[in-house]
Design an enzyme around this catalytic site. Structure first.
Site, PDB file in Angstrom:
ATOM      1  N   VAL A   1      54.877  11.119  54.585  1.00  0.00           N
ATOM      2  CA  VAL A   1      55.272  10.107  53.659  1.00  0.00           C
ATOM      3  C   VAL A   1      55.165  10.377  52.201  1.00  0.00           C
ATOM      4  O   VAL A   1      55.779   9.881  51.322  1.00  0.00           O
ATOM      5  CB  VAL A   1      54.894   8.673  53.961  1.00  0.00           C
ATOM      6  CG1 VAL A   1      55.360   8.106  55.155  1.00  0.00           C
ATOM      7  CG2 VAL A   1      53.150   8.481  54.092  1.00  0.00           C
TER       8      VAL A   1
ATOM      9  N   ALA B   1      44.470   1.352  47.435  1.00  0.00           N
ATOM     10  CA  ALA B   1      45.994   1.613  47.775  1.00  0.00           C
ATOM     11  C   ALA B   1      46.575   0.283  48.433  1.00  0.00           C
ATOM     12  O   ALA B   1      47.784  -0.002  48.004  1.00  0.00           O
ATOM     13  CB  ALA B   1      45.755   2.566  48.671  1.00  0.00           C
ATOM     14  N   LYS B   2      45.782  -0.317  49.235  1.00  0.00           N
ATOM     15  CA  LYS B   2      46.207  -1.616  49.716  1.00  0.00           C
ATOM     16  C   LYS B   2      46.447  -2.735  48.913  1.00  0.00           C
ATOM     17  O   LYS B   2      47.471  -3.544  49.111  1.00  0.00           O
ATOM     18  CB  LYS B   2      45.350  -2.044  51.071  1.00  0.00           C
ATOM     19  CG  LYS B   2      45.537  -0.967  52.204  1.00  0.00           C
ATOM     20  CD  LYS B   2      46.753  -1.068  52.798  1.00  0.00           C
ATOM     21  CE  LYS B   2      46.968  -0.164  53.968  1.00  0.00           C
ATOM     22  NZ  LYS B   2      48.311   0.008  54.442  1.00  0.00           N
TER      23      LYS B   2
ATOM     24  N   TYR C   1      41.261   3.162  50.129  1.00  0.00           N
ATOM     25  CA  TYR C   1      42.102   2.364  51.099  1.00  0.00           C
ATOM     26  C   TYR C   1      42.571   1.067  50.539  1.00  0.00           C
ATOM     27  O   TYR C   1      43.502   0.742  50.295  1.00  0.00           O
ATOM     28  CB  TYR C   1      41.457   2.526  52.369  1.00  0.00           C
ATOM     29  CG  TYR C   1      42.369   1.834  53.527  1.00  0.00           C
ATOM     30  CD1 TYR C   1      43.468   2.229  54.050  1.00  0.00           C
ATOM     31  CD2 TYR C   1      41.872   0.444  53.777  1.00  0.00           C
ATOM     32  CE1 TYR C   1      44.202   1.510  55.155  1.00  0.00           C
ATOM     33  CE2 TYR C   1      42.572  -0.365  54.979  1.00  0.00           C
ATOM     34  CZ  TYR C   1      43.741   0.331  55.489  1.00  0.00           C
ATOM     35  OH  TYR C   1      44.363  -0.398  56.297  1.00  0.00           O
TER      36      TYR C   1
HETATM   37  N1  LIG Z   1      44.682  -1.091  62.670  1.00  0.00           N
HETATM   38  C1  LIG Z   1      44.256  -2.033  61.687  1.00  0.00           C
HETATM   39  O1  LIG Z   1      43.197  -2.670  62.222  1.00  0.00           O
HETATM   40  C2  LIG Z   1      44.941  -2.500  60.653  1.00  0.00           C
HETATM   41  C3  LIG Z   1      44.166  -3.185  59.704  1.00  0.00           C
HETATM   42  C4  LIG Z   1      44.556  -3.838  58.375  1.00  0.00           C
HETATM   43  C5  LIG Z   1      45.852  -2.970  58.138  1.00  0.00           C
HETATM   44  N2  LIG Z   1      46.444  -2.178  58.828  1.00  0.00           N
HETATM   45  C6  LIG Z   1      47.482  -1.402  58.370  1.00  0.00           C
HETATM   46  O2  LIG Z   1      48.658  -1.477  59.484  1.00  0.00           O
HETATM   47  C7  LIG Z   1      49.350  -0.334  59.193  1.00  0.00           C
HETATM   48  C8  LIG Z   1      49.379   0.455  60.559  1.00  0.00           C
HETATM   49  O3  LIG Z   1      48.111   0.693  60.771  1.00  0.00           O
HETATM   50  P1  LIG Z   1      47.726   1.100  62.292  1.00  0.00           P
HETATM   51  O4  LIG Z   1      46.241   0.922  62.590  1.00  0.00           O
HETATM   52  O5  LIG Z   1      48.878   1.092  63.309  1.00  0.00           O
HETATM   53  O6  LIG Z   1      47.792   2.916  61.757  1.00  0.00           O
HETATM   54  P2  LIG Z   1      47.341   4.218  62.683  1.00  0.00           P
HETATM   55  O7  LIG Z   1      46.462   4.820  62.013  1.00  0.00           O
HETATM   56  O8  LIG Z   1      47.082   3.865  64.329  1.00  0.00           O
HETATM   57  O9  LIG Z   1      48.932   4.801  62.876  1.00  0.00           O
HETATM   58  C9  LIG Z   1      49.344   5.483  61.534  1.00  0.00           C
HETATM   59  C10 LIG Z   1      50.631   6.466  62.117  1.00  0.00           C
HETATM   60  O10 LIG Z   1      51.084   6.899  60.589  1.00  0.00           O
HETATM   61  C11 LIG Z   1      51.319   8.485  60.932  1.00  0.00           C
HETATM   62  N3  LIG Z   1      50.614   8.922  59.860  1.00  0.00           N
HETATM   63  C12 LIG Z   1      49.504   9.175  59.154  1.00  0.00           C
HETATM   64  N4  LIG Z   1      49.555   9.949  58.087  1.00  0.00           N
HETATM   65  C13 LIG Z   1      50.919  10.012  57.822  1.00  0.00           C
HETATM   66  C14 LIG Z   1      51.529  10.773  56.894  1.00  0.00           C
HETATM   67  N5  LIG Z   1      50.832  11.326  55.562  1.00  0.00           N
HETATM   68  N6  LIG Z   1      52.698  11.052  56.888  1.00  0.00           N
HETATM   69  C15 LIG Z   1      53.665  10.476  57.799  1.00  0.00           C
HETATM   70  N7  LIG Z   1      52.916   9.634  59.055  1.00  0.00           N
HETATM   71  C16 LIG Z   1      51.579   9.569  58.701  1.00  0.00           C
HETATM   72  C17 LIG Z   1      50.095   8.638  61.927  1.00  0.00           C
HETATM   73  O11 LIG Z   1      50.438   9.905  62.729  1.00  0.00           O
HETATM   74  C18 LIG Z   1      50.155   7.697  63.172  1.00  0.00           C
HETATM   75  O12 LIG Z   1      51.130   7.470  63.923  1.00  0.00           O
HETATM   76  C19 LIG Z   1      48.727   0.664  58.078  1.00  0.00           C
HETATM   77  O13 LIG Z   1      49.451   0.386  56.878  1.00  0.00           O
HETATM   78  C20 LIG Z   1      47.344   0.049  58.070  1.00  0.00           C
HETATM   79  O14 LIG Z   1      46.698   0.381  57.081  1.00  0.00           O
HETATM   80  C21 LIG Z   1      46.026  -1.688  60.080  1.00  0.00           C
END
Ligand SMILES: NC(=O)c1ccc[n+]([C@@H]2O[C@H](COP(=O)([O-])OP(=O)(O)OC[C@H]3O[C@@H](n4cnc5c(N)ncnc54)[C@H](O)[C@@H]3O)[C@@H](O)[C@H]2O)c1
Length: 245
Positions: free
Chosen positions: A63, A158-159, A155
């Site tokens: 990305v 960024a968020k 992080y």
């Molecule tokens: N899981 C949580 O507890 C949580 C909490 C708050 C916010 N979020 C946000 O929700 C969203 C989803 O989180 P998640 O836990 O499902 O994430 P995750 O880490 O489980 O999955 C992220 C996916 O993004 C892909 N990815 C990582 N870097 C990449 C790159 N440079 N280019 C393309 N793809 C890439 C990975 O391969 C993976 O499949 C994120 O934006 C995260 O910050 C998650």
């Protein structure tokens, strides 16, 4: 079906929240294009969508590369004809206090998590504008951006940037009928980019458990569909109440 005839790009669709969004959007009639850096994950989710009777494809790339994102948009349009919805899930996180965080790690996390979201918004929005029939963008911020934390400054910055980006894009893309909103999840499913599983996560919220990834996906569906037609530029907390308790 809430997304019949729509085409959705889901970044980070290979795992956890992005996977749940891909499955839900497809079950609501959308064709789903997963854009992820990990081919094994993306291909597995495409198989799951197809096994459930839905339509999906994947494109592999980072990305944080504007040119790769531009190419992804072209590929999705060549396969599915258009893009109506973008859900930006791809992100990575730091896990160290600032005093120990290598400068290159700070930059890498901002590149992927903030610039990656920006590039996907920019190049998908250009496509939506050219199509001329609007669209919906759902960004992912985090509850973590709304308070101080001990070990993830890059992080969180960024968020926080994604909240500002979402408001700016809502204003700038409104004349084109493109609605931009965001979700700020609390702890959900597995750890962002990490190994900590749902069962081992115990957030201090009002529910006593982490969110299921599907509980984020259902809000993403709401923001991607006409059910939220009057919501613009908002960041909605989906955190089991942890932000207010
Ligand atoms: N899981 C949580 O507890 C949580 C909490 C708050 C916010 N979020 C946000 O929700 C969203 C989803 O989180 P998640 O836990 O499902 O994430 P995750 O880490 O489980 O999955 C992220 C996916 O993004 C892909 N990815 C990582 N870097 C990449 C790159 N440079 N280019 C393309 N793809 C890439 C990975 O391969 C993976 O499949 C994120 O934006 C995260 O910050 C998650």
């Amino acid at each position: 079906m809430k997304l019949e005839g729509k085409v959705a790009v889901v970044t980070g669709g290979g795992r956890n929240i992005g996977r749940a969004i891909s499955l839900l959007f497809a079950s609501e009639g959308a064709k789903v294009a997963i854009y992820d850096a990990d081919e094994g994950r993306a291909a597995a989710v495409v198989e799951e969508v197809e096994a459930a009777g839905g339509g999906a494809t994947y494109v592999i790339g980072p990305v944080e590369s504007a040119s790769a994102v531009e190419a992804m948009v072209e590929t999705v349009v060549s396969r599915f004809g258009k893009i109506d919805i973008l859900a930006n899930c791809a992100a990575i996180s730091d896990r160290q206090p600032m005093l120990e965080l290598p400068d290159e790690e700070w930059q890498r996390i901002l590149d992927v998590t903030l610039s990656g979201t920006y590039f996907c918004c920019k190049y998908v929005a250009k496509q939506m504008v050219a199509q001329g029939h609007g669209g919906a963008i759902v960004n992912f911020s985090s509850g973590s951006a709304l308070k101080g934390n001990t070990g993830r400054v890059a992080y969180d910055v960024a968020k926080g940037g994604i909240i500002a980006l979402t408001m700016d894009l809502a204003v700038q893309l409104a004349p084109h009928g493109i609605r931009t909103n965001a979700i700020a999840p609390g702890m959900s499913g597995s750890q962002v980019g990490g190994r900590i599983a749902f069962e081992d996560r115990h957030p201090p919220n009002l529910v006593g458990r982490a969110a299921y990834a599907e509980e984020q996906a259902s809000v993403a569906l709401f923001l991607a569909s006409d059910d939220s037609a009057h919501i613009w530029g908002q960041t909605i907390s989906v955190d089991g109440g942890s932000g207010i308790a």
